[in-house]
Design an enzyme around this catalytic site. Sequence first.
Site, PDB file in Angstrom:
ATOM      1  CG  HIS A 113      -0.415   0.105   2.479  1.00 44.49           C
ATOM      2  ND1 HIS A 113      -0.178   1.145   3.234  1.00 44.49           N
ATOM      3  CD2 HIS A 113       0.081  -0.896   3.485  1.00 44.49           C
ATOM      4  CE1 HIS A 113       0.278   0.917   4.362  1.00 44.49           C
ATOM      5  NE2 HIS A 113       0.316  -0.246   4.391  1.00 44.49           N
ATOM      6  CG  ASP A 115      -2.652   4.118   2.717  1.00 43.35           C
ATOM      7  OD1 ASP A 115      -2.370   2.964   2.117  1.00 43.35           O
ATOM      8  OD2 ASP A 115      -3.539   4.009   3.560  1.00 43.35           O
ATOM      9  CD  GLU A 180      -3.255  -1.521   5.537  1.00 44.37           C
ATOM     10  OE1 GLU A 180      -3.179  -2.499   6.309  1.00 44.37           O
ATOM     11  OE2 GLU A 180      -2.588  -0.367   5.933  1.00 44.37           O
ATOM     12  CG  ASP A 207      -1.173  -7.167   1.643  1.00 42.26           C
ATOM     13  OD1 ASP A 207      -0.150  -6.313   1.239  1.00 42.26           O
ATOM     14  OD2 ASP A 207      -2.258  -6.755   2.224  1.00 42.26           O
ATOM     15  CG  HIS A 453       0.875   2.654  12.777  1.00 40.15           C
ATOM     16  ND1 HIS A 453      -0.282   2.354  12.819  1.00 40.15           N
ATOM     17  CD2 HIS A 453       1.357   2.275  11.682  1.00 40.15           C
ATOM     18  CE1 HIS A 453      -0.755   1.799  11.670  1.00 40.15           C
ATOM     19  NE2 HIS A 453       0.402   1.500  10.866  1.00 40.15           N
TER      20      HIS A 453
HETATM   21  C1  LIG Z   1       6.150 -14.591  18.786  1.00 38.72           C
HETATM   22  C2  LIG Z   1       5.829 -13.512  17.835  1.00 38.72           C
HETATM   23  C3  LIG Z   1       6.167 -12.027  18.169  1.00 38.72           C
HETATM   24  C4  LIG Z   1       5.620 -11.180  17.059  1.00 38.72           C
HETATM   25  C5  LIG Z   1       5.998  -9.924  17.394  1.00 38.72           C
HETATM   26  C6  LIG Z   1       5.420  -8.856  16.627  1.00 38.72           C
HETATM   27  C7  LIG Z   1       6.369  -8.764  15.392  1.00 38.72           C
HETATM   28  C8  LIG Z   1       5.972  -7.261  14.682  1.00 38.72           C
HETATM   29  C9  LIG Z   1       6.221  -7.393  13.291  1.00 38.72           C
HETATM   30  C10 LIG Z   1       5.568  -6.748  12.415  1.00 38.72           C
HETATM   31  C11 LIG Z   1       4.608  -5.809  13.064  1.00 38.72           C
HETATM   32  C12 LIG Z   1       3.183  -6.085  12.368  1.00 38.72           C
HETATM   33  C13 LIG Z   1       2.760  -4.698  11.624  1.00 38.72           C
HETATM   34  C14 LIG Z   1       1.380  -5.477  10.412  1.00 38.72           C
HETATM   35  C15 LIG Z   1       1.399  -4.448   9.434  1.00 38.72           C
HETATM   36  C16 LIG Z   1       0.083  -3.799   9.867  1.00 38.72           C
HETATM   37  C17 LIG Z   1      -0.317  -2.914   8.847  1.00 38.72           C
HETATM   38  C18 LIG Z   1      -1.372  -1.853   9.418  1.00 38.72           C
HETATM   39  O1  LIG Z   1      -1.012  -0.970  10.164  1.00 38.72           O
HETATM   40  N1  LIG Z   1      -2.478  -1.945   9.233  1.00 38.72           N
HETATM   41  C19 LIG Z   1      -3.689  -1.086   9.565  1.00 38.72           C
HETATM   42  C20 LIG Z   1      -4.910  -1.368   8.740  1.00 38.72           C
HETATM   43  C21 LIG Z   1      -6.313  -0.927   9.444  1.00 38.72           C
HETATM   44  N2  LIG Z   1      -6.462   0.222   9.495  1.00 38.72           N
HETATM   45  O2  LIG Z   1      -6.808  -2.007   9.850  1.00 38.72           O
HETATM   46  C22 LIG Z   1      -4.025  -1.660  11.252  1.00 38.72           C
HETATM   47  O3  LIG Z   1      -4.360  -0.730  11.916  1.00 38.72           O
HETATM   48  O4  LIG Z   1      -3.804  -2.747  11.243  1.00 38.72           O
HETATM   49 ZN   LIG Z   2       0.869  -1.421   6.401  1.00 38.87          ZN
HETATM   50 ZN   LIG Z   3       0.202   0.723   9.305  1.00 35.34          ZN
END
Ligand SMILES: CCCCCCCC/C=C\CCCCCCCC(=O)N[C@@H](CC(N)=O)C(=O)O
Ligand SMILES: [Zn+2]
Ligand SMILES: [Zn+2]
Length: 493
Positions: A113, A115, A180, A207, A453
């Site tokens: 995405h 944005d 997104e 994704d 974020h």
């Molecule tokens: C034992 C396992 C531990 C796990 C640790 C966490 C690792 C963190 C790695 C990545 C971070 C995850 C980020 C995922 C992407 C999120 C994308 C996003 O911000 N989406 C928005 C979309 C929305 N508005 O719904 C969100 O708020 O989720």
């Molecule tokens: Zn994202």
């Molecule tokens: Zn995000």
Amino acid sequence: MADRSAKFNILKLVKILSFSLLFVVLVCFVAAIVRTLTFDVNAGLQLAHWEKTNNIASDINQHQRKELLENFRVFPTVFSSHLVQHEVVANYSHLFWVPGSDLALVPYMLLAHIDVVPADESDGWEAPPFSAKEIDGFIYGRGTIDNKQSVMGILQALEYLLIRGYSPRRGFFIGLGHDEEVSGFQGAMNIVKVLKKKGVQLVFVLDEGLAVLDGVISGLQGPAALIGVTEKGQATVKLSVFKAPGHSSMPPRESSIGILAGAVKRLEDNPMPMLFGGGPDRRTFEHLAHKFGLPLKFVMSNMWLFSSLIGRVLERRPDTNAFVRTTTAVTMFNSGVKVNVLPSLAEAYVNMRIHPAQSLQEVLEFIQSTVGDERVKMELVNGFDPLPVSSYDETSFGFQTIKKTVLDQFPQVTVAPGICIGNTDSRHYTDLAKDIYRFAPTWIRPGDTQRFHGIDERISKKNYEELVIFYFNLIQNCDIKELPSPHSAGHEL
Ligand SMILES: CCCCCCCC/C=C\CCCCCCCC(=O)N[C@@H](CC(N)=O)C(=O)O
Ligand SMILES: [Zn+2]
Ligand SMILES: [Zn+2]
């Protein structure tokens, strides 16, 4: 006499029972040790005979390395190649189609995405959040790991492949959504509509989402590439309290703000139950078990006995806690307009991320009973259940091809399925693909999870280059007609 013999029999029975119990414990203990020494659910297809389709070398020379960073926005070959069809969807989102030469092969789709969430330099950024300033080999900027790295990585990989004369055997789509961060209702949803109209079905979708975690999982030897095979559900709930407005000199015993604050506090004080152990979260640790040292290896290999202990350890840190339960985050709280006016309305928004072992309905019931106050009105603003679990066994084309691409590039990494704790555009694609994965080889080290974020979002130049190479190799690897057989592991003379 009869009494003594009864006593004797009871003693005998107790002895036999104790010995039996001891024997059972001993057998379990030996079984657990044997399991610890032999447990490796992750052996996989790595030794199998893969058809070689990645024939174009991925080396990036000195000149290209410079150009890769300078041309951050420019992909002339992608936009001029007769092989690539491009259309703008819902005014700002992008859909690319690169047809394959073999029409029998089901296409796949790469998503990212364009944005980003807002960023304010005054929050304490080391570099202005929209400057892309380089400090010590890192590019700082909002979106560098969420999710410009994938947008640029995919397009740069395609640019290089086209320049080097590549034309795919298996067709693929690229979808770049523009909204997104506010749920993809315009971008992703309309791209899906366009594809549905064309009757498209996809072998898999890849994704954003999980990443390569290096030093984030305590006790794990080496980095882990977690490929999200599901993502958590979500419930955004608005809580509101109405009270008659009035003069602050004559306040009632409880204000609308006070009542609402009490409800919010009860939600924070009563987290949802720890649910580790029943689903893909357990499979994550089983895949990683052989990479823990003792005694953790013993614990991870015997999840039947220790899952609740592991869950208790994971819940201690916010990022790993997100893995084991439905989380509760109070994200907005509004009330009042003037210091001497009792506000009639107080509102709060609670954002819950739903663990795959729970449903939206269960979470709503939990909020209602925890708030436990009829004066607090509850409204579901937006919500959905956790996403279905995609396949990750040895016959899973998407999972295995992504895994092979990761392991070819990063042999030191252990690949495992995981739960994506955030949401992605891919959740709108469930009618087009049974298998949806959330992963990019973005390296996340201790302290980096807060950059999503948050402040000082950044990516190293090296890692950006690795992302380009990952997509470059993945696209070629997807040209195999089918996965090798697990039994083709080389034993021939
Ligand atoms: C034992 C396992 C531990 C796990 C640790 C966490 C690792 C963190 C790695 C990545 C971070 C995850 C980020 C995922 C992407 C999120 C994308 C996003 O911000 N989406 C928005 C979309 C929305 N508005 O719904 C969100 O708020 O989720
Ligand atoms: Zn994202
Ligand atoms: Zn995000």
